[in-house]
Motif scaffolding. Structure first.
Motif, PDB file in Angstrom:
ATOM      1  N   SER A   1       9.623  -2.178   4.182  1.00  0.00           N
ATOM      2  CA  SER A   1      10.114  -0.822   4.440  1.00  0.00           C
ATOM      3  C   SER A   1       9.092   0.385   4.399  1.00  0.00           C
ATOM      4  O   SER A   1       8.376   0.346   3.845  1.00  0.00           O
ATOM      5  CB  SER A   1      11.190  -0.478   3.212  1.00  0.00           C
ATOM      6  OG  SER A   1      11.776   0.813   3.650  1.00  0.00           O
ATOM      7  N   PHE A   2       9.444   1.110   5.683  1.00  0.00           N
ATOM      8  CA  PHE A   2       8.172   2.016   5.701  1.00  0.00           C
ATOM      9  C   PHE A   2       8.759   3.380   4.830  1.00  0.00           C
ATOM     10  O   PHE A   2       8.046   4.369   4.713  1.00  0.00           O
ATOM     11  CB  PHE A   2       8.041   2.852   7.064  1.00  0.00           C
ATOM     12  CG  PHE A   2       7.432   1.800   8.016  1.00  0.00           C
ATOM     13  CD1 PHE A   2       6.770   0.711   7.705  1.00  0.00           C
ATOM     14  CD2 PHE A   2       7.334   2.260   9.391  1.00  0.00           C
ATOM     15  CE1 PHE A   2       6.125   0.063   8.406  1.00  0.00           C
ATOM     16  CE2 PHE A   2       6.520   1.603  10.347  1.00  0.00           C
ATOM     17  CZ  PHE A   2       6.077   0.529   9.889  1.00  0.00           C
ATOM     18  N   GLN A   3       9.957   3.197   4.451  1.00  0.00           N
ATOM     19  CA  GLN A   3      10.541   4.426   3.779  1.00  0.00           C
ATOM     20  C   GLN A   3      10.267   4.244   2.014  1.00  0.00           C
ATOM     21  O   GLN A   3      10.354   3.196   1.585  1.00  0.00           O
ATOM     22  CB  GLN A   3      12.050   4.570   3.971  1.00  0.00           C
ATOM     23  CG  GLN A   3      12.482   4.079   5.451  1.00  0.00           C
ATOM     24  CD  GLN A   3      11.751   5.075   6.496  1.00  0.00           C
ATOM     25  OE1 GLN A   3      11.138   6.166   6.166  1.00  0.00           O
ATOM     26  NE2 GLN A   3      11.608   4.541   7.601  1.00  0.00           N
ATOM     27  N   SER A   4      10.204   5.270   1.571  1.00  0.00           N
ATOM     28  CA  SER A   4      10.125   5.545  -0.002  1.00  0.00           C
ATOM     29  C   SER A   4      10.921   6.688  -0.522  1.00  0.00           C
ATOM     30  O   SER A   4      11.071   7.663   0.202  1.00  0.00           O
ATOM     31  CB  SER A   4       8.748   5.478  -0.540  1.00  0.00           C
ATOM     32  OG  SER A   4       8.296   6.517  -0.405  1.00  0.00           O
ATOM     33  N   HIS A   5      11.421   6.293  -1.611  1.00  0.00           N
ATOM     34  CA  HIS A   5      12.233   7.619  -2.185  1.00  0.00           C
ATOM     35  C   HIS A   5      11.298   8.945  -2.488  1.00  0.00           C
ATOM     36  O   HIS A   5      11.747  10.054  -2.010  1.00  0.00           O
ATOM     37  CB  HIS A   5      12.757   7.383  -3.692  1.00  0.00           C
ATOM     38  CG  HIS A   5      13.983   6.424  -3.381  1.00  0.00           C
ATOM     39  ND1 HIS A   5      14.136   5.355  -4.653  1.00  0.00           N
ATOM     40  CD2 HIS A   5      14.780   6.035  -2.705  1.00  0.00           C
ATOM     41  CE1 HIS A   5      15.308   4.820  -4.133  1.00  0.00           C
ATOM     42  NE2 HIS A   5      15.553   4.945  -2.819  1.00  0.00           N
ATOM     43  N   LYS A   6      10.077   8.761  -2.435  1.00  0.00           N
ATOM     44  CA  LYS A   6       9.239   9.879  -2.873  1.00  0.00           C
ATOM     45  C   LYS A   6       9.203  10.662  -1.276  1.00  0.00           C
ATOM     46  O   LYS A   6       9.193  11.792  -1.303  1.00  0.00           O
ATOM     47  CB  LYS A   6       7.987   9.299  -3.208  1.00  0.00           C
ATOM     48  CG  LYS A   6       7.436  10.287  -4.316  1.00  0.00           C
ATOM     49  CD  LYS A   6       5.980   9.679  -4.937  1.00  0.00           C
ATOM     50  CE  LYS A   6       5.415  10.598  -5.982  1.00  0.00           C
ATOM     51  NZ  LYS A   6       4.086  10.161  -6.433  1.00  0.00           N
ATOM     52  N   SER A   7       8.563   9.673  -0.356  1.00  0.00           N
ATOM     53  CA  SER A   7       8.687  10.344   0.896  1.00  0.00           C
ATOM     54  C   SER A   7       9.828  10.881   1.563  1.00  0.00           C
ATOM     55  O   SER A   7       9.660  11.998   2.399  1.00  0.00           O
ATOM     56  CB  SER A   7       7.927   9.280   1.852  1.00  0.00           C
ATOM     57  OG  SER A   7       8.744   8.365   2.209  1.00  0.00           O
ATOM     58  N   SER A   8      10.902  10.268   1.171  1.00  0.00           N
ATOM     59  CA  SER A   8      12.129  10.530   1.745  1.00  0.00           C
ATOM     60  C   SER A   8      12.518  12.130   1.151  1.00  0.00           C
ATOM     61  O   SER A   8      12.944  13.023   1.981  1.00  0.00           O
ATOM     62  CB  SER A   8      13.516   9.940   1.567  1.00  0.00           C
ATOM     63  OG  SER A   8      13.096   8.501   2.281  1.00  0.00           O
ATOM     64  N   LEU A   9      12.133  12.392  -0.060  1.00  0.00           N
ATOM     65  CA  LEU A   9      12.726  13.665  -0.816  1.00  0.00           C
ATOM     66  C   LEU A   9      11.639  14.756  -0.269  1.00  0.00           C
ATOM     67  O   LEU A   9      11.983  15.720  -0.175  1.00  0.00           O
ATOM     68  CB  LEU A   9      12.412  13.432  -2.396  1.00  0.00           C
ATOM     69  CG  LEU A   9      12.777  14.670  -3.119  1.00  0.00           C
ATOM     70  CD1 LEU A   9      14.251  15.114  -2.891  1.00  0.00           C
ATOM     71  CD2 LEU A   9      12.238  14.569  -4.635  1.00  0.00           C
ATOM     72  N   ARG A  10      10.324  14.342   0.066  1.00  0.00           N
ATOM     73  CA  ARG A  10       9.471  15.259   0.821  1.00  0.00           C
ATOM     74  C   ARG A  10       9.727  15.624   2.072  1.00  0.00           C
ATOM     75  O   ARG A  10       9.902  16.816   2.200  1.00  0.00           O
ATOM     76  CB  ARG A  10       7.902  14.533   0.655  1.00  0.00           C
ATOM     77  CG  ARG A  10       6.723  15.437   1.283  1.00  0.00           C
ATOM     78  CD  ARG A  10       5.555  14.964   0.939  1.00  0.00           C
ATOM     79  NE  ARG A  10       5.548  13.710   1.772  1.00  0.00           N
ATOM     80  CZ  ARG A  10       4.865  12.663   1.427  1.00  0.00           C
ATOM     81  NH1 ARG A  10       4.646  12.430   0.296  1.00  0.00           N
ATOM     82  NH2 ARG A  10       4.914  11.569   2.002  1.00  0.00           N
ATOM     83  N   LYS A  11      10.455  14.575   2.818  1.00  0.00           N
ATOM     84  CA  LYS A  11      10.991  14.997   4.131  1.00  0.00           C
ATOM     85  C   LYS A  11      12.371  15.795   4.050  1.00  0.00           C
ATOM     86  O   LYS A  11      12.463  16.841   4.891  1.00  0.00           O
ATOM     87  CB  LYS A  11      11.223  13.617   4.904  1.00  0.00           C
ATOM     88  CG  LYS A  11      11.004  13.673   6.260  1.00  0.00           C
ATOM     89  CD  LYS A  11      10.786  12.347   6.801  1.00  0.00           C
ATOM     90  CE  LYS A  11       9.905  12.270   8.385  1.00  0.00           C
ATOM     91  NZ  LYS A  11       9.951  10.841   8.768  1.00  0.00           N
ATOM     92  N   LEU A  12      13.168  15.528   3.253  1.00  0.00           N
ATOM     93  CA  LEU A  12      14.273  16.334   2.810  1.00  0.00           C
ATOM     94  C   LEU A  12      13.919  17.863   2.705  1.00  0.00           C
ATOM     95  O   LEU A  12      14.305  18.694   3.336  1.00  0.00           O
ATOM     96  CB  LEU A  12      14.973  15.867   1.698  1.00  0.00           C
ATOM     97  CG  LEU A  12      16.370  16.382   1.572  1.00  0.00           C
ATOM     98  CD1 LEU A  12      17.329  16.316   2.448  1.00  0.00           C
ATOM     99  CD2 LEU A  12      17.102  15.931   0.270  1.00  0.00           C
ATOM    100  N   LYS A  13      12.705  18.017   2.025  1.00  0.00           N
ATOM    101  CA  LYS A  13      12.674  19.314   1.568  1.00  0.00           C
ATOM    102  C   LYS A  13      11.974  19.938   2.503  1.00  0.00           C
ATOM    103  O   LYS A  13      12.231  21.230   2.804  1.00  0.00           O
ATOM    104  CB  LYS A  13      11.538  19.267   0.183  1.00  0.00           C
ATOM    105  CG  LYS A  13      12.176  19.074  -0.905  1.00  0.00           C
ATOM    106  CD  LYS A  13      11.525  18.918  -2.276  1.00  0.00           C
ATOM    107  CE  LYS A  13      12.001  18.542  -3.510  1.00  0.00           C
ATOM    108  NZ  LYS A  13      11.212  18.410  -4.682  1.00  0.00           N
ATOM    109  N   GLU A  14      11.160  19.401   3.483  1.00  0.00           N
ATOM    110  CA  GLU A  14      10.662  20.141   4.642  1.00  0.00           C
ATOM    111  C   GLU A  14      11.497  20.185   5.812  1.00  0.00           C
ATOM    112  O   GLU A  14      11.699  21.443   6.195  1.00  0.00           O
ATOM    113  CB  GLU A  14       9.767  18.777   5.608  1.00  0.00           C
ATOM    114  CG  GLU A  14       8.270  18.757   4.908  1.00  0.00           C
ATOM    115  CD  GLU A  14       7.544  17.490   5.597  1.00  0.00           C
ATOM    116  OE1 GLU A  14       6.774  16.957   4.676  1.00  0.00           O
ATOM    117  OE2 GLU A  14       8.014  16.904   6.642  1.00  0.00           O
TER     118      GLU A  14
END
Ligand SMILES: [Zn+2]
Length: 209
Positions: free
Chosen positions: A28-41
């Protein structure tokens, strides 16, 4: 005048197929950490989803997971049996008009409970428990009725064919569901593609690439 999308629909389909392959391969390219960062952006800027996905509500068909997509990637509309009804058409219109989303993927799945309930209703005259579930069944019924009448076909084969037929019926119906959508489709600004998720493998088959 609908907004222009920044996404190329051919590339979007390639992305989704590649994402599904990563899901199958367990990468998977996704991780919870990067998804949370994206959500905040995204919290402070507009969304720009690459595709609308209209799919069944079934808990075994989580769209972002099976296509390995991140927050902000997909505008997902879920309804039992991936049927076309006014509020769902409105949701597609909203995405096409507001974000310029130029591709809609209708995704059904094998062993769909809503399609199965409709097939049982046709074959065994099963009672439908509520008016609103009846509304879903009534929308699926005409698309699968001819399949239910084919002699010598097993129930499993009828169900499999009905799932595909129901997806393609939704693709066809959606194309003519409103003036805005019909206009976008006719001018090549909106593509509607059908697909089926095989629950036994995790693979998504594209029915009209
Ligand atoms: Zn389903």
């Amino acid at each position: 005048m609908a907004k222009e999308s920044l996404h190329d629909p051919v590339q979007v389909i390639r992305d989704l197929k590649a994402g599904n392959q990563r899901f199958l391969d367990g990468i998977s390219f996704q991780s919870h950490k990067s998804s949370l960062r994206k959500l905040k952006e995204y919290a402070t800027k507009d969304q720009n989803p690459k595709a609308v996905v209209l799919c069944c509500s079934d808990s075994r068909a989580p769209v972002e997971m099976i296509f390995d997509q991140d927050i902000g990637d997909l505008f997902v509309i879920r309804v039992a049996g991936n049927v076309i009804a006014p509020s769902l058409v409105g949701s597609v219109e909203f995405a096409a008009d507001t974000f310029g989303t130029n591709i809609v993927l209708v995704m059904g799945h094998t062993n769909c409970g809503a399609v199965k309930a409709t097939l049982d209703h046709i074959e065994k005259d099963n009672q439908i428990s509520t008016e609103n579930i009846h509304d879903i069944v009534t929308r699926i019924k005409p698309h699968i009725y001819p399949i239910a009448q084919i002699p010598g076909l097993s129930h499993e084969e009828k169900l499999a064919r009905s799932v595909n037929a129901n997806v393609m019926a939704s693709v066809g119906q959606l194309s003519y569901s409103s003036r805005l959508i019909e206009d976008l489709v006719q001018h090549g600004k909106l593509q509607i593609v059908g697909s089926v998720l095989d629950l036994s493998t995790g693979q998504v088959e594209f029915l009209n690439p």
